[in-house]
Design an enzyme around this catalytic site. Structure first.
Site, short mmCIF file in Angstrom:
data_model
loop_
_atom_site.label_atom_id
_atom_site.label_comp_id
_atom_site.label_asym_id
_atom_site.label_seq_id
_atom_site.Cartn_x
_atom_site.Cartn_y
_atom_site.Cartn_z
N ASP A 181 75.37 -44.83 19.30
CA ASP A 181 76.60 -44.08 19.58
C ASP A 181 77.57 -44.36 18.43
OD1 ASP A 181 79.04 -43.98 22.32
OD2 ASP A 181 78.98 -43.08 20.32
N TYR A 220 81.53 -48.58 25.36
CA TYR A 220 81.99 -47.37 26.03
C TYR A 220 81.36 -46.15 25.39
CZ TYR A 220 85.35 -43.78 27.64
OH TYR A 220 85.93 -42.66 28.19
N LYS A 237 84.98 -37.72 16.89
CA LYS A 237 86.18 -38.16 16.17
C LYS A 237 86.24 -37.60 14.75
CE LYS A 237 86.38 -42.26 19.10
NZ LYS A 237 87.64 -42.25 19.83
P1 KE4 Z 1 85.49 -38.77 23.93
O1 KE4 Z 1 84.87 -38.18 25.18
O2 KE4 Z 1 86.77 -39.54 24.24
O3 KE4 Z 1 85.67 -37.74 22.81
O4 KE4 Z 1 84.45 -39.82 23.33
C1 KE4 Z 1 83.96 -40.85 24.15
C2 KE4 Z 1 83.47 -41.99 23.29
C3 KE4 Z 1 82.11 -42.18 23.12
N1 KE4 Z 1 81.63 -43.18 22.36
C4 KE4 Z 1 82.47 -44.03 21.72
C5 KE4 Z 1 81.89 -45.13 20.88
C6 KE4 Z 1 83.87 -43.89 21.85
O5 KE4 Z 1 84.70 -44.75 21.20
C7 KE4 Z 1 84.40 -42.85 22.65
C8 KE4 Z 1 85.88 -42.65 22.85
N2 KE4 Z 1 86.72 -43.69 22.35
C9 KE4 Z 1 88.00 -43.84 23.00
C10 KE4 Z 1 88.78 -44.95 22.26
N3 KE4 Z 1 88.19 -46.20 22.45
C11 KE4 Z 1 88.77 -42.58 23.07
C12 KE4 Z 1 90.22 -42.75 23.44
C13 KE4 Z 1 90.47 -42.32 24.87
O6 KE4 Z 1 89.62 -42.58 25.76
O7 KE4 Z 1 91.54 -41.71 25.08
#
Ligand code: KE4
Length: 430
Positions: free
Chosen positions: A241, A146, A269
């Site tokens: 990523d 993701y 994060k």
């Molecule tokens: P955000 O747009 O949520 O800040 O980041 C996206 C993203 C990009 N790349 C990786 C490897 C990520 O894990 C994420 C976001 N992770 C999720 C949890 N698996 C965020 C939690 C959510 O979607 O509410």
């Protein structure tokens, strides 16, 4: 004594009338564990308290940012000191240069960096830059990884998309997704075949170098190194990523563990410490293409705002202190080894792994090397375990396809308590 969640229930009912699904991000909704979310009232250190005043040991940590522990006094002090001078100016501040230098000092593959407000923004932007730099359109990503909800990346994605079982989201025009090629994680042969089929068309390959969004999946020995060679051979850019793994698995992320230099890296994060801050960066010749130094447009009203940047700077300072990652890794390993022992004592098929302050587990007797393997895990048993832990005061990710996180605030006693509860709960999962 079972816990009351009445306040959370009524807050959820109210939220659901005005916010889609009652939440501002799908994975929070507890849908994949067939329940309703807890509404959190406050957090401190390793603990959360919900709207019904139930206390929990927290292993979500805001999905990674809370590495120093919730409401860290030094972070709160920094934020308030900066905020009194103004929250956001829409103009450059020295703090942004300080944070840029702090990241570049720690991640040698990054020579220049651009701050944005979310990991999604970072991943969308980095691919636009990669396509412009290579003058190519195709992207290779991995099933179950993701990279945020950008249209071209919401294809066989992990995390919430996988949890909700809608890997290819409606609303993504076929034309947008058609340049996104997906392959199974850990399948270097499949990647090589794609490159052979499209030798001069692939702009970039983007990967979670340790997967956190299908649950925790580690790269096979030589896999990442193989990707580095293939990208170099075919003129595609290698993008790590590390939004989740960056400053989480260790000071230099997965790229440091493997001594690999990706061409570009996404961060998020931890780098914001819980404030909306993410980044993308890498080779100077590539990043020079980003407006206004180059033609690739990318912008953001709140990008690099001083409050978020100060929170990230203080967090980076805290995790850079001697012994920080040694202690974090030791406690995370204590948790994972203990969970594995609980499962063994209860004769439950179980696999668990960790790196630094990030961990994951599957109710699965076979090794999990990719998303297809992950989906063969016993989800029913996971749900039973999740609810048993929650009812006994341990807050874990409400999805079988997520990673968990330990913070510096988690004590040995927290870990021991968690394992005592896990032993009791696992008995009920036999
Ligand atoms: P955000 O747009 O949520 O800040 O980041 C996206 C993203 C990009 N790349 C990786 C490897 C990520 O894990 C994420 C976001 N992770 C999720 C949890 N698996 C965020 C939690 C959510 O979607 O509410």
């Amino acid at each position: 004594m079972s816990r009351s969640w009445q306040q959370s229930r009524s807050l959820f009912a109210a939220a659901s009338k005005v916010i889609p699904g009652g939440v501002n991000s799908p994975v929070r909704a507890f849908k994949s564990v067939d329940g309703e979310p807890l509404f959190i009232k406050r957090a401190l250190g390793s603990k959360l308290w919900d709207a019904d005043n139930n206390e929990y040991i927290d292993y979500v940590g805001s999905w990674g940012p809370a590495i120093a522990g919730h409401a860290h006094p030094e972070v709160l002090k920094t934020i308030s000191e900066v905020a009194v001078s103004g929250i956001s100016f829409g103009a450059p501040t020295e703090l942004e240069t300080d944070l840029a230098r702090a990241v570049i000092e720690r991640l040698p593959s990054i020579e220049m960096i651009r701050f944005v407000s979310s990991g999604t923004e970072a991943c969308m932007s980095v691919l636009r830059v990669a396509r412009a730099f290579t003058r190519r359109s195709r992207i290779i990503k991995f099933e179950g990884c993701y990279h945020g909800h950008g249209d071209m990346l919401l294809v066989k994605a992990g995390s919430g998309a996988a949890t909700l079982g809608v890997p290819d989201s409606p609303g993504v025009p076929p034309g947008t997704a058609s340049d996104t090629l997906t392959v199974p994680y850990n399948d270097l042969g499949a990647v090589a075949a794609l490159f052979e089929k499209h030798p001069e068309e692939v702009a970039a390959l983007i990967i979670e170098p340790i997967v956190g969004n299908s649950g925790f999946i580690r790269p096979d020995v030589g896999f990442l190194e193989g990707l580095r060679s293939l990208c170099s051979k075919f003129g595609a850019l290698l993008i790590f990523d590390e939004v989740m793994t960056g400053f989480r698995v260790g000071m230099q992320g997965v790229q440091g563990l493997h001594s690999i230099s990706p061409d570009l890296t996404c961060l998020g994060k931890v780098i914001g410490g819980g404030m909306p801050l993410a980044a993308y960066g890498g080779r100077r010749d590539i990043m020079a293409m980003v407006a206004p130094s180059g033609p690739v447009y990318q912008a953001g009203t709140l990008s690099g705002n001083p409050v978020a940047v100060s929170c990230g700077l203080k967090t980076l300072e805290i995790i850079s202190r001697p012994g920080f990652f040694d202690n974090l890794s030791r406690r995370t390993r204590m948790l994972v080894d203990g969970l594995r022992s609980c499962a063994e004592r209860n004769e439950i098929p179980f696999a668990a792994d960790c790196e630094g302050g990030m961990f994951g587990f599957f109710f699965n007797g076979r090794p999990v090397r990719n998303f297809t393997d992950a989906k063969t895990s016993d989800i029913t048993r996971f749900k039973k375990f999740f609810w048993g832990m929650l009812e006994n005061g341990v807050y874990m990710a409400p999805s079988a396809f997520e990673a968990g996180f330990v913070s510096a605030a988690h004590s040995d006693e927290d870990i021991q308590r968690t394992l005592e509860i896990a032993d009791k709960v696992m008995k009920g999962c036999r």
